[in-house]
Structure formats: C-alpha cells, structure tokens
Design a protein around this motif. Sequence first.
Motif, PDB file in Angstrom:
ATOM      1  N   ASP A 161      29.793  41.243  53.520  1.00 38.47           N
ATOM      2  CA  ASP A 161      29.734  42.255  54.572  1.00 38.47           C
ATOM      3  C   ASP A 161      31.010  42.153  55.406  1.00 38.47           C
ATOM      4  O   ASP A 161      31.161  41.249  56.218  1.00 38.47           O
ATOM      5  N   THR A 162      31.922  43.069  55.202  1.00 38.79           N
ATOM      6  CA  THR A 162      33.236  43.029  55.848  1.00 38.79           C
ATOM      7  C   THR A 162      33.438  44.263  56.725  1.00 38.79           C
ATOM      8  O   THR A 162      32.711  45.256  56.588  1.00 38.79           O
ATOM      9  N   PRO A 163      34.434  44.244  57.632  1.00 41.89           N
ATOM     10  CA  PRO A 163      34.728  45.441  58.417  1.00 41.89           C
ATOM     11  C   PRO A 163      35.043  46.649  57.542  1.00 41.89           C
ATOM     12  O   PRO A 163      34.664  47.784  57.868  1.00 41.89           O
ATOM     13  N   GLU A 164      35.732  46.404  56.431  1.00 40.31           N
ATOM     14  CA  GLU A 164      36.056  47.502  55.518  1.00 40.31           C
ATOM     15  C   GLU A 164      34.795  48.106  54.921  1.00 40.31           C
ATOM     16  O   GLU A 164      34.681  49.325  54.766  1.00 40.31           O
ATOM     17  N   LEU A 165      33.847  47.229  54.573  1.00 41.60           N
ATOM     18  CA  LEU A 165      32.582  47.707  54.019  1.00 41.60           C
ATOM     19  C   LEU A 165      31.835  48.526  55.067  1.00 41.60           C
ATOM     20  O   LEU A 165      31.258  49.574  54.765  1.00 41.60           O
ATOM     21  N   GLY A 173      28.923  52.222  56.795  1.00 40.20           N
ATOM     22  CA  GLY A 173      28.145  52.009  58.008  1.00 40.20           C
ATOM     23  C   GLY A 173      27.391  53.230  58.493  1.00 40.20           C
ATOM     24  O   GLY A 173      26.402  53.101  59.231  1.00 40.20           O
ATOM     25  N   ASN A 174      27.835  54.412  58.106  1.00 47.26           N
ATOM     26  CA  ASN A 174      27.170  55.650  58.528  1.00 47.26           C
ATOM     27  C   ASN A 174      26.328  56.272  57.421  1.00 47.26           C
ATOM     28  O   ASN A 174      26.029  57.470  57.449  1.00 47.26           O
ATOM     29  N   PHE A 175      25.924  55.445  56.461  1.00 42.34           N
ATOM     30  CA  PHE A 175      25.121  55.954  55.345  1.00 42.34           C
ATOM     31  C   PHE A 175      23.828  56.585  55.864  1.00 42.34           C
ATOM     32  O   PHE A 175      23.163  56.068  56.764  1.00 42.34           O
ATOM     33  N   ALA A 176      23.492  57.728  55.296  1.00 44.04           N
ATOM     34  CA  ALA A 176      22.216  58.397  55.586  1.00 44.04           C
ATOM     35  C   ALA A 176      21.846  59.227  54.367  1.00 44.04           C
ATOM     36  O   ALA A 176      22.711  59.606  53.569  1.00 44.04           O
ATOM     37  N   TRP A 177      20.563  59.514  54.221  1.00 45.72           N
ATOM     38  CA  TRP A 177      20.129  60.334  53.096  1.00 45.72           C
ATOM     39  C   TRP A 177      20.834  61.688  53.115  1.00 45.72           C
ATOM     40  O   TRP A 177      21.033  62.277  54.174  1.00 45.72           O
ATOM     41  N   THR A 178      21.191  62.166  51.940  1.00 48.02           N
ATOM     42  CA  THR A 178      21.582  63.564  51.828  1.00 48.02           C
ATOM     43  C   THR A 178      20.334  64.422  52.064  1.00 48.02           C
ATOM     44  O   THR A 178      19.208  63.918  51.972  1.00 48.02           O
ATOM     45  N   PRO A 179      20.496  65.710  52.382  1.00 49.20           N
ATOM     46  CA  PRO A 179      19.305  66.546  52.579  1.00 49.20           C
ATOM     47  C   PRO A 179      18.346  66.502  51.394  1.00 49.20           C
ATOM     48  O   PRO A 179      17.116  66.431  51.577  1.00 49.20           O
ATOM     49  N   GLU A 180      18.888  66.534  50.185  1.00 53.77           N
ATOM     50  CA  GLU A 180      18.030  66.485  48.991  1.00 53.77           C
ATOM     51  C   GLU A 180      17.298  65.157  48.906  1.00 53.77           C
ATOM     52  O   GLU A 180      16.086  65.107  48.646  1.00 53.77           O
ATOM     53  N   ASN A 181      18.011  64.054  49.142  1.00 53.01           N
ATOM     54  CA  ASN A 181      17.372  62.741  49.048  1.00 53.01           C
ATOM     55  C   ASN A 181      16.429  62.476  50.209  1.00 53.01           C
ATOM     56  O   ASN A 181      15.481  61.695  50.081  1.00 53.01           O
ATOM     57  N   ALA A 182      16.679  63.104  51.354  1.00 55.36           N
ATOM     58  CA  ALA A 182      15.740  62.966  52.470  1.00 55.36           C
ATOM     59  C   ALA A 182      14.374  63.523  52.086  1.00 55.36           C
ATOM     60  O   ALA A 182      13.333  62.940  52.417  1.00 55.36           O
ATOM     61  N   GLU A 183      14.372  64.632  51.345  1.00 57.76           N
ATOM     62  CA  GLU A 183      13.103  65.198  50.876  1.00 57.76           C
ATOM     63  C   GLU A 183      12.464  64.300  49.836  1.00 57.76           C
ATOM     64  O   GLU A 183      11.243  64.105  49.831  1.00 57.76           O
ATOM     65  N   PRO A 225      25.195  47.610  54.508  1.00 63.21           N
ATOM     66  CA  PRO A 225      24.803  48.667  55.445  1.00 63.21           C
ATOM     67  C   PRO A 225      23.798  49.655  54.856  1.00 63.21           C
ATOM     68  O   PRO A 225      22.966  50.209  55.588  1.00 63.21           O
ATOM     69  N   VAL A 226      23.852  49.875  53.551  1.00 62.68           N
ATOM     70  CA  VAL A 226      22.891  50.764  52.908  1.00 62.68           C
ATOM     71  C   VAL A 226      21.517  50.111  52.892  1.00 62.68           C
ATOM     72  O   VAL A 226      20.492  50.764  53.148  1.00 62.68           O
TER      73      VAL A 226
END
Length: 222
Positions: free
Chosen positions: A9-13, A18-28, A70-71
């Motif tokens: 887990d690095t700053p680059e990673l 760090g802002n990973f979130a579901w895409t609209p399709e994957n959120a469903e 982060p994921v």
Amino acid sequence: MADRYIEPDTPELRARWGNFAWTPENAEKAKDVLSRYPEGRQRSAVMPLLDLAQRQVGAEENTQGWLPIPVMEYVAAYLEMPIIRVVEVATFYTMYNIAPIGRFHVQVCGTTPCMLRGSDDLISACKKRGMKAGHISEDGLWSFTEVECMGNCASAPMVQINDDNYEDLTAERLDKVLDALAAGETPKAGTQEPGRHTVEPVGGPTTLKDMVTENHDYRGEW
C-alpha cells in the motif's frame, strides 16, 4: 503452489485507486448481489463483490483484474465489515489476484493427475515465453501461477487462462493457444483433443452409444 504476495500500500497506489467506486452498471449488480442475502447477513456477499471489484479493475486495465488495498477497503466499507476480514478472504482464495496481473493469467495445474500427464512440459513452455511466478512478462501479456487441482482430472493436463479452461494439453497445443491469445484471437476453450467432446472417453462413448445422435430411451431395456 507458488507463494503469493500482496501489493504494498503506497502513495502511488492510493493516488491511482483511492477514489475507487462502483461504476453505475456495477452498482446495480452489487445491489442485486446484496439482495440474495437475508437481512443482517450481507457480509456473506464479500466473495461475489470482491470478484465484481476485481473485474472492474480489470476492465480499466484490460487484464483479468486484481484487488489493490484501497479497492478492498471500498468493499469493506460497502459491507460495513472490518478491512482485515476482507483481506483475509482475498488472500486465502487464489481466484483473487492481490498484485498487478498481465493481460492473460496463465494458471497451470501441477497436481498429481496433471503432473502424470505432462504438466511439467506445460510449465516449461510457459517459462520459454518469459513467464515466472509473481511477475508480469516484459511484454505485459502474461502472468503465471502454478495451482492445485481445478477439477479437470479426466482431461489432464489443463490450464486456466483468465476465465477459460484448456484441457488435454501438450506443450505444442498450449503454444497454439498462447499464440492465438497473443494475436488477439479467441482460441477454442475446453478439450484440445481432436474429436473429443467434453470429457467422454477418447475415441467416443463406450456406453449409451445410442444417445450419440439422439435422446434414446433405455428404460424399456433395463
């Protein structure tokens, strides 16, 4: 089985994921997964949601995907469970990649039936292409893992590449599969034995022969 290591887990990673979130399709899709579990048992969805997250990462990187810390944290927060519990699952099951992966993840079974049928030759064929455990090949195409039994003993030796199994392999047949993948083609999955369908005996069925071409009713003959 080759050792597995988790990507640090690095700053680059963090900057990348760090802002990973579901895409609209994957959120469903995630909502649908959660709906399959009774109230209070949503944490049981951790495995399918990790798979979904890995595939989303893979879609962005044009690979099978992997699970940066982060994921995993995102999945943990989504399920309101401690991050360590998610990491425990991701590091235990080899279906989850916990470090960056090449375009094609070549998993060679080295358990006894495959070994007796020539899996060492398959591993050698992989190594000739620059594959080695824990590394991505220089061209970015290949990652390699030697794994335990994946349930294709009747058509050994076998290799799983991303989501497909390739069975009844020799080094030459594996080379053809890998060449096709490298060329952007889609090789036939399953048995590579000419004339063989799934895992019936080589040369064709030896029992229930009348069912080869049609659904024969044997009940009157018993």
